[in-house]
Design an enzyme around this catalytic site. Structure first.
Site, mmCIF file in Angstrom:
data_model
loop_
_atom_site.group_PDB
_atom_site.id
_atom_site.type_symbol
_atom_site.label_atom_id
_atom_site.label_comp_id
_atom_site.label_asym_id
_atom_site.label_seq_id
_atom_site.Cartn_x
_atom_site.Cartn_y
_atom_site.Cartn_z
ATOM 1 N N SER A 260 0.731 -1.158 -0.219
ATOM 2 C CA SER A 260 -0.140 -0.168 -0.194
ATOM 3 C C SER A 260 0.914 1.200 -0.119
ATOM 4 C CB SER A 260 -0.921 -0.028 1.243
ATOM 5 O OG SER A 260 -0.086 -0.225 2.512
ATOM 6 N N CYS A 268 0.445 1.987 -18.151
ATOM 7 C CA CYS A 268 -0.666 0.863 -18.474
ATOM 8 C C CYS A 268 -1.916 1.180 -17.548
ATOM 9 C CB CYS A 268 0.028 -0.372 -18.420
ATOM 10 S SG CYS A 268 1.096 -0.863 -19.783
HETATM 11 N N1 LIG Z 1 4.847 -0.389 -21.819
HETATM 12 C C1 LIG Z 1 4.323 -1.656 -21.522
HETATM 13 O O1 LIG Z 1 4.828 -2.109 -20.338
HETATM 14 C C2 LIG Z 1 3.393 -2.452 -22.244
HETATM 15 C C3 LIG Z 1 3.109 -3.726 -21.509
HETATM 16 C C4 LIG Z 1 2.119 -4.327 -22.143
HETATM 17 C C5 LIG Z 1 1.172 -3.856 -23.422
HETATM 18 N N2 LIG Z 1 1.705 -2.936 -23.675
HETATM 19 C C6 LIG Z 1 0.704 -2.201 -24.966
HETATM 20 O O2 LIG Z 1 2.033 -2.434 -26.109
HETATM 21 C C7 LIG Z 1 1.513 -1.341 -27.031
HETATM 22 C C8 LIG Z 1 2.871 -0.541 -27.431
HETATM 23 O O3 LIG Z 1 3.093 0.119 -26.282
HETATM 24 P P1 LIG Z 1 4.544 0.584 -25.815
HETATM 25 O O4 LIG Z 1 4.655 0.918 -24.151
HETATM 26 O O5 LIG Z 1 5.668 -0.310 -26.505
HETATM 27 O O6 LIG Z 1 4.526 2.003 -26.733
HETATM 28 P P2 LIG Z 1 5.672 2.796 -27.159
HETATM 29 O O7 LIG Z 1 5.109 4.209 -27.108
HETATM 30 O O8 LIG Z 1 6.869 2.709 -26.132
HETATM 31 O O9 LIG Z 1 6.197 2.570 -28.350
HETATM 32 C C9 LIG Z 1 5.484 2.725 -29.583
HETATM 33 C C10 LIG Z 1 6.418 2.876 -30.849
HETATM 34 O O10 LIG Z 1 5.505 2.747 -31.993
HETATM 35 C C11 LIG Z 1 6.205 3.961 -32.924
HETATM 36 N N3 LIG Z 1 5.292 4.245 -33.848
HETATM 37 C C12 LIG Z 1 4.356 5.267 -33.596
HETATM 38 N N4 LIG Z 1 3.599 5.335 -34.685
HETATM 39 C C13 LIG Z 1 4.086 4.364 -35.821
HETATM 40 C C14 LIG Z 1 3.575 4.185 -37.028
HETATM 41 N N5 LIG Z 1 2.823 4.277 -37.822
HETATM 42 N N6 LIG Z 1 4.500 3.181 -37.604
HETATM 43 C C15 LIG Z 1 5.713 2.497 -36.980
HETATM 44 N N7 LIG Z 1 6.054 3.005 -35.840
HETATM 45 C C16 LIG Z 1 5.195 3.638 -35.303
HETATM 46 C C17 LIG Z 1 6.716 4.855 -32.065
HETATM 47 O O11 LIG Z 1 7.896 5.692 -32.712
HETATM 48 C C18 LIG Z 1 7.102 4.144 -30.878
HETATM 49 O O12 LIG Z 1 8.577 3.766 -30.793
HETATM 50 C C19 LIG Z 1 0.252 -0.346 -26.379
HETATM 51 O O13 LIG Z 1 -0.942 -0.826 -26.952
HETATM 52 C C20 LIG Z 1 0.396 -0.844 -24.735
HETATM 53 O O14 LIG Z 1 -0.821 -0.563 -23.995
HETATM 54 C C21 LIG Z 1 2.660 -1.949 -23.192
HETATM 55 O O1 LIG Z 2 1.968 -3.637 -4.320
HETATM 56 C C1 LIG Z 2 2.418 -2.702 -5.299
HETATM 57 C C2 LIG Z 2 2.701 -2.976 -6.641
HETATM 58 C C3 LIG Z 2 2.595 -2.010 -7.710
HETATM 59 N N1 LIG Z 2 2.446 -0.753 -7.212
HETATM 60 C C4 LIG Z 2 2.297 0.276 -8.376
HETATM 61 O O2 LIG Z 2 1.645 -0.115 -9.495
HETATM 62 C C5 LIG Z 2 2.322 0.558 -10.661
HETATM 63 C C6 LIG Z 2 2.364 -0.372 -11.754
HETATM 64 O O3 LIG Z 2 3.630 -1.334 -11.279
HETATM 65 P P1 LIG Z 2 3.915 -2.542 -12.189
HETATM 66 O O4 LIG Z 2 2.854 -3.353 -12.550
HETATM 67 O O5 LIG Z 2 5.163 -3.333 -11.517
HETATM 68 O O6 LIG Z 2 4.513 -1.892 -13.498
HETATM 69 P P2 LIG Z 2 4.076 -1.800 -15.128
HETATM 70 O O7 LIG Z 2 5.348 -1.793 -15.929
HETATM 71 O O8 LIG Z 2 3.170 -0.677 -15.500
HETATM 72 O O9 LIG Z 2 3.146 -3.202 -15.305
HETATM 73 C C7 LIG Z 2 1.909 -3.316 -15.528
HETATM 74 O O10 LIG Z 2 1.409 -2.924 -16.726
HETATM 75 C C8 LIG Z 2 1.834 -3.618 -17.923
HETATM 76 C C9 LIG Z 2 1.233 -2.888 -19.044
HETATM 77 O O11 LIG Z 2 0.094 -3.356 -19.323
HETATM 78 C C10 LIG Z 2 1.215 -4.831 -17.714
HETATM 79 O O12 LIG Z 2 1.740 -5.533 -19.025
HETATM 80 C C11 LIG Z 2 1.995 -5.796 -16.424
HETATM 81 O O13 LIG Z 2 1.790 -7.121 -16.409
HETATM 82 C C12 LIG Z 2 1.534 -4.596 -15.367
HETATM 83 O O14 LIG Z 2 2.176 -5.217 -14.140
HETATM 84 C C13 LIG Z 2 3.490 1.061 -10.075
HETATM 85 O O15 LIG Z 2 3.296 2.753 -9.817
HETATM 86 C C14 LIG Z 2 3.777 0.718 -8.862
HETATM 87 O O16 LIG Z 2 4.379 1.534 -7.902
HETATM 88 C C15 LIG Z 2 1.977 -0.677 -6.138
HETATM 89 O O17 LIG Z 2 1.512 0.624 -5.531
HETATM 90 N N2 LIG Z 2 1.776 -1.451 -5.151
#
Ligand SMILES: NC(=O)c1ccc[n+]([C@@H]2O[C@H](COP(=O)([O-])OP(=O)(O)OC[C@H]3O[C@@H](n4cnc5c(N)ncnc54)[C@H](O)[C@@H]3O)[C@@H](O)[C@H]2O)c1
Ligand SMILES: O=c1ccn([C@@H]2O[C@H](COP(=O)(O)OP(=O)(O)O[C@H]3O[C@H](CO)[C@@H](O)[C@H](O)[C@H]3O)[C@@H](O)[C@H]2O)c(=O)[nH]1
Length: 430
Positions: A260, A268
């Site tokens: 907490s 995300c």
């Molecule tokens: N970041 C995370 O931890 C995470 C985890 C799981 C899922 N996702 C999902 O994955 C997707 C991508 O997220 P991200 O965090 O990698 O985004 P990001 O913003 O880090 O990267 C997106 C990339 O796409 C490129 N781009 C933009 N328009 C484009 C185009 N028309 N053609 C080719 N490239 C282009 C950008 O230059 C950038 O490098 C989102 O839907 C996000 O919700 C993200």
């Molecule tokens: O007990 C906890 C655990 C996390 N957090 C907060 O929750 C947020 C998200 O943390 P974390 O989930 O570790 O990071 P993300 O990289 O945002 O990952 C989440 O979001 C991604 C994008 O969708 C998913 O792919 C992952 O499974 C999901 O964990 C951060 O601000 C943390 O500080 C808390 O406050 N308490």
């Protein structure tokens, strides 16, 4: 296999580097020429543990990058890892991913084989069928099943541990309509399945889309629930961390995501919970519980500051904000709880000095006029109070640095600072 990954951000670069490491020939496509040049020369374009090594090993060889979508014509599998931000009302904004799908469709018109297009981005249920398949069809002048197949394979990696999460997943989810798509995904992930004991969920396209949102909504809700319980604990003088440790022993609850504090941020949880709420409401359902999950999260930074108010009037005083990133292990400040915390301090007339081991430059773009320190010690020096927003390990080692404060008030939003004699310490939920 020959793989193309459209979009080379956090997800696309991690995915491409890991697939190359699993033995595939992978090409990232991105509009950003600097990202493309970095990968081609073996340099990771983002900070992620283990990514530098993978890109250095495979970049320019089994891992390539280009700005040209036509590379997809040679692919067996094409991932779409483009951004899916929210619009002003919290709805998913599909303009980037739809435009990318249409451009990809045009390239696939020249494909000799029938590639599998895999949606990796997070999209609300129905998006693939209602928007992405039509965009691919418009671009290619052909129909799904004829020029290409489509599947959904959501990603669950976390920032900071992206490579390790990708290579050791709890589960992979394959959403598709036909056996051929499952078989292709199975072949692609086979080297990973040989290394790890991974649960594989084979399901429909909409189900796969929804599983991603349900996953994030559940985790965000778990944190908001422990924050609500923590706030109640505080009212009774109960230590919420002792309570969390105890309830986490119940297998049905589990020990993770029970820390907490000042709440959840990042790229995300805020965006995905907002998009799910908006999509539910558009579909005619009122998601009251998820509204409350967001409400609890929005109020935690103000609760942190009201505890600070009980100790000291910060008007005209120097206040250190320890931690600017949305969590430790990353320089990402998107929806960091440090942002409302800094805003609240500025509203109170405080002079804010921020410190983070890696996220300072990103926060400077958001708040150019506050002061930034190059160490926690410098931030604390002369400060009347400190608030802790990110759980960086180095904050646990702080000790005599507090002696240099004008008044050693420390309000901890992450249970990371070691309370000690000589500081006026209070936690947010303990
Ligand atoms: N970041 C995370 O931890 C995470 C985890 C799981 C899922 N996702 C999902 O994955 C997707 C991508 O997220 P991200 O965090 O990698 O985004 P990001 O913003 O880090 O990267 C997106 C990339 O796409 C490129 N781009 C933009 N328009 C484009 C185009 N028309 N053609 C080719 N490239 C282009 C950008 O230059 C950038 O490098 C989102 O839907 C996000 O919700 C993200
Ligand atoms: O007990 C906890 C655990 C996390 N957090 C907060 O929750 C947020 C998200 O943390 P974390 O989930 O570790 O990071 P993300 O990289 O945002 O990952 C989440 O979001 C991604 C994008 O969708 C998913 O792919 C992952 O499974 C999901 O964990 C951060 O601000 C943390 O500080 C808390 O406050 N308490």
């Amino acid at each position: 296999m020959q793989v193309t990954v459209i979009g080379s951000g956090y997800v696309g670069t991690t995915l491409a580097a890991c697939l190359a490491d699993l033995g595939h020939d992978v090409t990232n496509v991105d509009i950003d020429e600097e990202i493309v040049a970095a990968i081609e020369s073996g340099v990771a374009p983002i900070h992620e543990a283990g990514l530098d090594e993978l890109v250095a090993e495979h970049g320019g060889e089994r891992l390539r990058a280009t700005t040209d979508y036509d590379v997809a014509t040679r692919a067996n599998v094409v991932f779409i890892a483009l951004p899916t931000p929210t619009d002003a009302e919290g709805r998913i904004d599909t303009s980037i991913i739809t435009a990318g799908a249409e451009q990809l469709g045009a390239a696939l018109a020249e494909s000799e084989e029938r590639p599998l297009v895999v949606v990796k981005s997070t999209v609300v249920p129905g998006t693939t069928e209602n928007e992405l398949i039509p965009a691919l069809e418009r671009g290619s002048g052909s129909t799904v099943g004829e020029a290409f197949d489509v599947a959904v394979n959501p990603e669950f990696l976390r920032e900071g541990t992206a490579v390790s999460d990708f290579l050791h997943p709890d589960k992979v989810v394959f959403g598709a309509q036909h056996a051929r798509a499952y078989e292709t995904l199975n072949e692609l992930y086979a080297p990973l399945f040989e290394r790890t004991d991974t649960a594989v969920v084979r399901t429909g396209i909409r189900e796969a889309e929804m599983i991603k949102y349900a996953n994030n909504a559940f985790l965000a809700s778990k944190i908001s629930l422990i924050n609500e319980l923590g706030n109640i604990c505080k009212e009774f003088g109960v230590d919420a961390y002792e309570v969390a440790d105890a309830i986490g022993l119940d297998d049905r609850i589990g020990p993770q995501f029970l820390r907490s504090g000042v709440g959840w941020g990042g790229s995300c949880f805020p965006k995905d919970v907002a998009a799910l709420i908006a999509a539910a409401r558009d579909a005619g359902y009122d998601p009251e519980l998820l509204d409350a999950v967001v409400g609890v999260n929005d109020r935690q930074p103000e609760r942190l500051l009201s505890i600070l108010d009980d100790h000291v009037d910060v008007n005209g005083e120097r206040v250190a904000v320890l931690g600017l990133a949305f969590k430790s292990g990353t320089d990402d400040i998107r929806s960091s709880r440090a942002i409302p915390t800094i805003e609240g301090l500025l509203e109170r007339g405080a002079t804010v000095v921020g410190y983070d081991p890696v996220a300072t430059e990103n926060m400077r773009a958001e708040f150019p006029d506050i002061e930034y320190a190059s160490s926690a010690a410098d931030a604390l020096s002369g400060a009347t109070a400190a608030v802790v927003v990110t759980d960086w390990d180095e904050f646990a080692a702080l000790d005599e640095e507090f002696d240099a404060m004008a008044r050693p008030v420390v309000v901890d939003g992450r249970r990371i600072v070691e309370p000690r004699a000589g500081i006026e310490y209070e936690g947010l939920t303990w």
